[in-house]
Write a protein that holds these residues in place. Structure first.
Motif, PDB file in Angstrom:
ATOM      1  N   LYS A   1       0.844  -1.202   0.000  1.00 34.91           N
ATOM      2  CA  LYS A   1       0.000   0.000   0.000  1.00 34.91           C
ATOM      3  C   LYS A   1       0.882   1.256   0.000  1.00 34.91           C
ATOM      4  CE  LYS A   1      -1.665   1.630   4.085  1.00 34.91           C
ATOM      5  NZ  LYS A   1      -1.271   3.035   4.250  1.00 34.91           N
TER       6      LYS A   1
ATOM      7  N   LEU B   1       0.838   4.153  -3.111  1.00 34.91           N
ATOM      8  CA  LEU B   1       0.309   5.523  -2.983  1.00 34.91           C
ATOM      9  C   LEU B   1       1.217   6.558  -3.656  1.00 34.91           C
ATOM     10  CD1 LEU B   1      -1.143   5.220   0.635  1.00 34.91           C
ATOM     11  CD2 LEU B   1      -2.457   5.533  -1.472  1.00 34.91           C
TER      12      LEU B   1
ATOM     13  N   ALA C   1      -2.008  10.465   2.597  1.00 31.65           N
ATOM     14  CA  ALA C   1      -1.117  10.378   1.440  1.00 31.65           C
ATOM     15  C   ALA C   1      -1.616  11.226   0.264  1.00 31.65           C
ATOM     16  CB  ALA C   1      -0.948   8.929   1.021  1.00 31.65           C
TER      17      ALA C   1
ATOM     18  N   ARG D   1       0.816  14.971  12.922  1.00 28.80           N
ATOM     19  CA  ARG D   1       1.252  14.723  11.542  1.00 28.80           C
ATOM     20  C   ARG D   1       1.149  15.943  10.612  1.00 28.80           C
ATOM     21  NH1 ARG D   1      -0.548   8.728   9.819  1.00 28.80           N
ATOM     22  NH2 ARG D   1       1.201   8.947   8.432  1.00 28.80           N
TER      23      ARG D   1
ATOM     24  N   VAL E   1       2.430  18.858   7.705  1.00 31.90           N
ATOM     25  CA  VAL E   1       3.072  18.701   6.387  1.00 31.90           C
ATOM     26  C   VAL E   1       4.076  19.828   6.152  1.00 31.90           C
ATOM     27  CG1 VAL E   1       1.259  17.329   5.295  1.00 31.90           C
ATOM     28  CG2 VAL E   1       1.101  19.816   5.239  1.00 31.90           C
ATOM     29  N   ASP E   2       4.553  20.452   7.234  1.00 33.03           N
ATOM     30  CA  ASP E   2       5.474  21.581   7.118  1.00 33.03           C
ATOM     31  C   ASP E   2       6.757  21.228   6.361  1.00 33.03           C
ATOM     32  OD1 ASP E   2       5.854  19.916   9.382  1.00 33.03           O
ATOM     33  OD2 ASP E   2       7.272  21.343  10.237  1.00 33.03           O
ATOM     34  N   ILE E   3       7.251  19.999   6.558  1.00 34.43           N
ATOM     35  CA  ILE E   3       8.520  19.628   5.899  1.00 34.43           C
ATOM     36  C   ILE E   3       8.310  19.560   4.382  1.00 34.43           C
ATOM     37  CG2 ILE E   3      10.347  17.875   5.772  1.00 34.43           C
ATOM     38  CD1 ILE E   3       9.693  17.128   8.668  1.00 34.43           C
ATOM     39  N   HIS E   4       7.160  19.019   3.955  1.00 33.29           N
ATOM     40  CA  HIS E   4       6.841  18.973   2.514  1.00 33.29           C
ATOM     41  C   HIS E   4       6.847  20.407   1.961  1.00 33.29           C
ATOM     42  CE1 HIS E   4       4.605  14.898   2.611  1.00 33.29           C
ATOM     43  NE2 HIS E   4       4.853  15.166   3.873  1.00 33.29           N
TER      44      HIS E   4
ATOM     45  N   LYS F   1      14.305  16.586   9.291  1.00 33.06           N
ATOM     46  CA  LYS F   1      13.930  15.354   9.996  1.00 33.06           C
ATOM     47  C   LYS F   1      13.638  14.328   8.917  1.00 33.06           C
ATOM     48  CE  LYS F   1      10.229  14.116  13.176  1.00 33.06           C
ATOM     49  NZ  LYS F   1       9.057  14.609  13.889  1.00 33.06           N
TER      50      LYS F   1
ATOM     51  N   VAL G   1       9.169  10.106   5.394  1.00 35.60           N
ATOM     52  CA  VAL G   1       8.920   9.264   4.224  1.00 35.60           C
ATOM     53  C   VAL G   1       8.146  10.068   3.176  1.00 35.60           C
ATOM     54  CG1 VAL G   1       7.716   7.177   3.435  1.00 35.60           C
ATOM     55  CG2 VAL G   1       8.928   7.165   5.625  1.00 35.60           C
ATOM     56  N   GLY G   2       7.029  10.664   3.603  1.00 35.75           N
ATOM     57  CA  GLY G   2       6.164  11.373   2.653  1.00 35.75           C
ATOM     58  C   GLY G   2       6.857  12.565   2.015  1.00 35.75           C
TER      59      GLY G   2
ATOM     60  N   THR H   1       7.614   1.680  12.917  1.00 40.37           N
ATOM     61  CA  THR H   1       6.485   2.065  13.780  1.00 40.37           C
ATOM     62  C   THR H   1       5.212   1.328  13.359  1.00 40.37           C
ATOM     63  OG1 THR H   1       5.067   3.903  14.435  1.00 40.37           O
ATOM     64  CG2 THR H   1       6.187   4.173  12.355  1.00 40.37           C
ATOM     65  N   ASP H   2       5.082   1.025  12.062  1.00 36.09           N
ATOM     66  CA  ASP H   2       3.876   0.355  11.569  1.00 36.09           C
ATOM     67  C   ASP H   2       3.758  -1.100  12.042  1.00 36.09           C
ATOM     68  OD1 ASP H   2       3.147   2.654  10.330  1.00 36.09           O
ATOM     69  OD2 ASP H   2       3.518   1.974   8.281  1.00 36.09           O
TER      70      ASP H   2
ATOM     71  N   ARG I   1       1.014   6.801  19.619  1.00 37.99           N
ATOM     72  CA  ARG I   1       0.738   5.579  18.888  1.00 37.99           C
ATOM     73  C   ARG I   1       0.638   4.341  19.793  1.00 37.99           C
ATOM     74  NH1 ARG I   1       2.858   3.788  12.895  1.00 37.99           N
ATOM     75  NH2 ARG I   1       0.759   3.293  12.251  1.00 37.99           N
TER      76      ARG I   1
HETATM   77  C1  UD1 Z   1       4.630   7.081   6.187  1.00 32.17           C
HETATM   78  C2  UD1 Z   1       3.772   5.838   6.079  1.00 32.17           C
HETATM   79  C3  UD1 Z   1       3.262   5.426   7.462  1.00 32.17           C
HETATM   80  C4  UD1 Z   1       4.440   5.264   8.428  1.00 32.17           C
HETATM   81  C5  UD1 Z   1       5.315   6.509   8.407  1.00 32.17           C
HETATM   82  C6  UD1 Z   1       6.588   6.336   9.231  1.00 32.17           C
HETATM   83  C7  UD1 Z   1       2.775   5.988   3.886  1.00 32.17           C
HETATM   84  C8  UD1 Z   1       1.565   6.250   3.072  1.00 32.17           C
HETATM   85  N1  UD1 Z   1       2.643   6.124   5.199  1.00 32.17           N
HETATM   86  O1  UD1 Z   1       3.807   8.123   6.690  1.00 32.17           O
HETATM   87  O2  UD1 Z   1       2.565   4.193   7.331  1.00 32.17           O
HETATM   88  O3  UD1 Z   1       3.953   5.055   9.733  1.00 32.17           O
HETATM   89  O4  UD1 Z   1       5.723   6.834   7.069  1.00 32.17           O
HETATM   90  O5  UD1 Z   1       7.316   5.263   8.784  1.00 32.17           O
HETATM   91  O6  UD1 Z   1       3.812   5.637   3.376  1.00 32.17           O
HETATM   92  N2  UD1 Z   1       6.486  15.064  10.110  1.00 32.17           N
HETATM   93  C9  UD1 Z   1       6.497  16.408  10.354  1.00 32.17           C
HETATM   94  N3  UD1 Z   1       6.288  17.274   9.302  1.00 32.17           N
HETATM   95  C10 UD1 Z   1       6.088  16.825   8.032  1.00 32.17           C
HETATM   96  C11 UD1 Z   1       6.087  15.441   7.785  1.00 32.17           C
HETATM   97  C12 UD1 Z   1       6.299  14.578   8.854  1.00 32.17           C
HETATM   98  O7  UD1 Z   1       6.687  16.854  11.491  1.00 32.17           O
HETATM   99  O8  UD1 Z   1       5.899  17.651   7.125  1.00 32.17           O
HETATM  100  C13 UD1 Z   1       6.702  14.109  11.234  1.00 32.17           C
HETATM  101  C14 UD1 Z   1       5.491  13.190  11.480  1.00 32.17           C
HETATM  102  O9  UD1 Z   1       4.513  13.805  12.289  1.00 32.17           O
HETATM  103  C15 UD1 Z   1       6.151  12.004  12.146  1.00 32.17           C
HETATM  104  C16 UD1 Z   1       7.523  11.930  11.443  1.00 32.17           C
HETATM  105  O10 UD1 Z   1       7.742  13.224  10.885  1.00 32.17           O
HETATM  106  O11 UD1 Z   1       6.341  12.255  13.515  1.00 32.17           O
HETATM  107  C17 UD1 Z   1       7.628  10.895  10.343  1.00 32.17           C
HETATM  108  O12 UD1 Z   1       6.515  11.044   9.472  1.00 32.17           O
HETATM  109  P1  UD1 Z   1       6.600  10.628   7.935  1.00 32.17           P
HETATM  110  O13 UD1 Z   1       7.804   9.771   7.727  1.00 32.17           O
HETATM  111  O14 UD1 Z   1       6.450  11.837   7.106  1.00 32.17           O
HETATM  112  O15 UD1 Z   1       5.290   9.721   7.798  1.00 32.17           O
HETATM  113  P2  UD1 Z   1       4.297   9.651   6.571  1.00 32.17           P
HETATM  114  O16 UD1 Z   1       5.007   9.828   5.294  1.00 32.17           O
HETATM  115  O17 UD1 Z   1       3.102  10.490   6.857  1.00 32.17           O
END
Ligand code: UD1
Length: 419
Positions: A22, A26, A95, A123, A125-128, A163, A166-167, A306-307, A333
């Protein structure tokens, strides 16, 4: 509302075939937006999050066709693609934010709803957004929507993520692939799903190289090609079933996997007491009577994911002695812990640390799922408990596990969906 009924204490035995990932599908589906050529994708899992992403793409104007014969999906994002994503489409699936990068790269503008809140943490999206602004994107947040534009198109730059995300890594890889010039991304996530996304984009004609352990160098391209791509296996699903085998003293063959990708998890399961044999793309796991306690923390890949934290916690409730899990990725979590305690577990939470007393026998109960991985951990516990458990709110489960009740009943579990 649908529920799952599980009558536990049955030993699992047989074969389980693992579906496509999955979390790989995505970003790859979002990545198709870069191209006006035809893309054929194989091995998409049939789960709710993928349905939602396909709905989102359709709402933008993608032409999507399912081929029943070879179980593939054809996607064509020709000219008339819209650049607006409504809240309805991202409220259940974060996602959705992954389409921001490709829309900006190809069309220079996008209006995308901020993703909804999430039970496991805030969660953001500031880093994006900060990383995209380094490629020339200007954005404002108005009434819950990101209004973004790149009047001169995206322009390559050097970006160091503050930091590991993944996203954000995925969003930027996709966006930079279609930017002008060179982008260097540092402190990237290196999850296998990111490697799958890169393989997909390369096959589409993008120029992406690993130039360090967590560094990716991308030369933007403008012309892409038709392609056919098979999604990798779902590593979280695979290890979930491995844990099910360990918990029930079972003997499962987990098929269609690449064991090397999950070597951290395999080593941990071996260490705490399971018998694992690997043969090609297949893992045979036999549960042993004694499970050892451990101390462990979740971490970005290649650390323990973590998943899988909730699922492993269930297994540690059966260990000899006290275990400890520190959750290092998300702040909230452990919502499965109170539900597991209602089944007889002895778990105490101190901030981001869970102390798990072992040697417990789960008791059947009526339960409430709170998020995707928490719901599967309740099923795992119910599989070991004598008597009938009912799991409510299984729509969480349907987001990420394909045909779970079928896969489990095929190997001897007594599990069915009721409404
Ligand atoms: C992805 C996975 C999710 C998994 C997670 C961590 C997908 C669709 N989802 O989620 O299943 O649990 O990776 O392995 O692939 N953060 C920020 N700002 C941002 C982005 C992230 O502070 O802009 C923080 C998050 O709150 C979290 C950490 O960074 O504490 C890691 O998150 P991230 O790796 O981005 O997770 P996702 O991509 O959302």
């Amino acid at each position: 509302m649908e529920k799952l009924e599980v009558i536990g204490a049955k030993r699992l035995k047989g074969n389980i075939s693992i579906s496509g990932s999955k979390n790989s599908s995505l970003p790859i589906l979002a990545g198709t937006l870069l191209s006006n050529k035809k893309v054929r994708i194989l091995n998409l899992p049939k789960v709710k999050d993928i349905e939602t992403m396909l709905l989102l793409l359709r709402s933008l104007g993608s032409k999507i066709k399912f081929n029943k014969k070879n179980k593939s999906v054809d996607i064509h994002n020709s000219k008339n693609i819209k650049t607006y994503v409504s809240y309805n489409l991202v409220k259940t699936m974060r996602a959705g934010i992954l389409v921001l990068g490709p829309l900006l790269a190809r069309f220079g503008k996008a209006k995308v709803s901020l993703p909804g809140g999430c039970a496991i943490g805030s969660r953001p999206v500031d880093i994006h957004l900060k990383a995209l602004s380094k490629l020339g994107v200007k954005y404002k947040i108005i009434q819950g929507y990101i209004h973004a534009k790149a009047p001169k198109g995206l322009i390559g730059n050097v970006i160091k993520f503050p930091k590991i995300s993944v996203g954000a890594t995925e969003n930027l890889i996709i966006a930079a692939s279609f930017a002008k010039g060179k982008t260097i991304l540092r402190n990237c996530a290196i999850e296998p799903e990111i490697k799958d996304l890169i393989n997909f984009l390369r096959k589409m004609g993008c120029n992406i190289k690993w130039t360090g352990q967590r560094t990716i160098t991308i030369m933007g391209v403008q012309v892409l090609q038709n392609l056919k791509y098979k999604i990798m296996f779902d590593r979280i699903e695979a290890v979930t079933y491995m844990i099910a085998s360990a918990l029930t003293g079972g003997n499962l063959k987990i098929k269609n996997v690449k064991p090397k990708i999950i070597s951290t998890e395999i080593n941990i399961l071996k260490r705490i007491g399971t018998k694992i044999k690997i043969k090609g793309n297949e893992i045979n796991i036999v549960g042993k009577r004694k499970i050892k306690n451990i101390k462990l923390k979740t971490a970005p890949y290649p650390g323990f994911p973590t998943d899988l934290q909730a699922q492993l916690m269930v297994l540690l409730c059966k260990a000899e002695g006290r275990s400890e899990i520190s959750e290092k990725i998300f702040e909230n979590r452990f919502m499965h812990a109170p539900e597991l305690n209602r089944m007889g577990a002895k778990i105490k939470i101190f901030g981001n640390k869970a102390i798990i007393e072992g040697n417990i026998n789960f008791k059947a109960a009526e339960l409430m799922a709170t998020d995707l991985r928490a719901s599967v951990s309740l099923i795992l516990a119910a599989l070991t408990a004598k008597g009938k458990s009912i799991i409510n709110r299984i729509y969480h489960l349907d987001r990420g596990y394909e045909q779970i009740e079928k896969k489990l009943s095929n190997v001897g579990a007594n599990i069915r969906r009721i409404s």
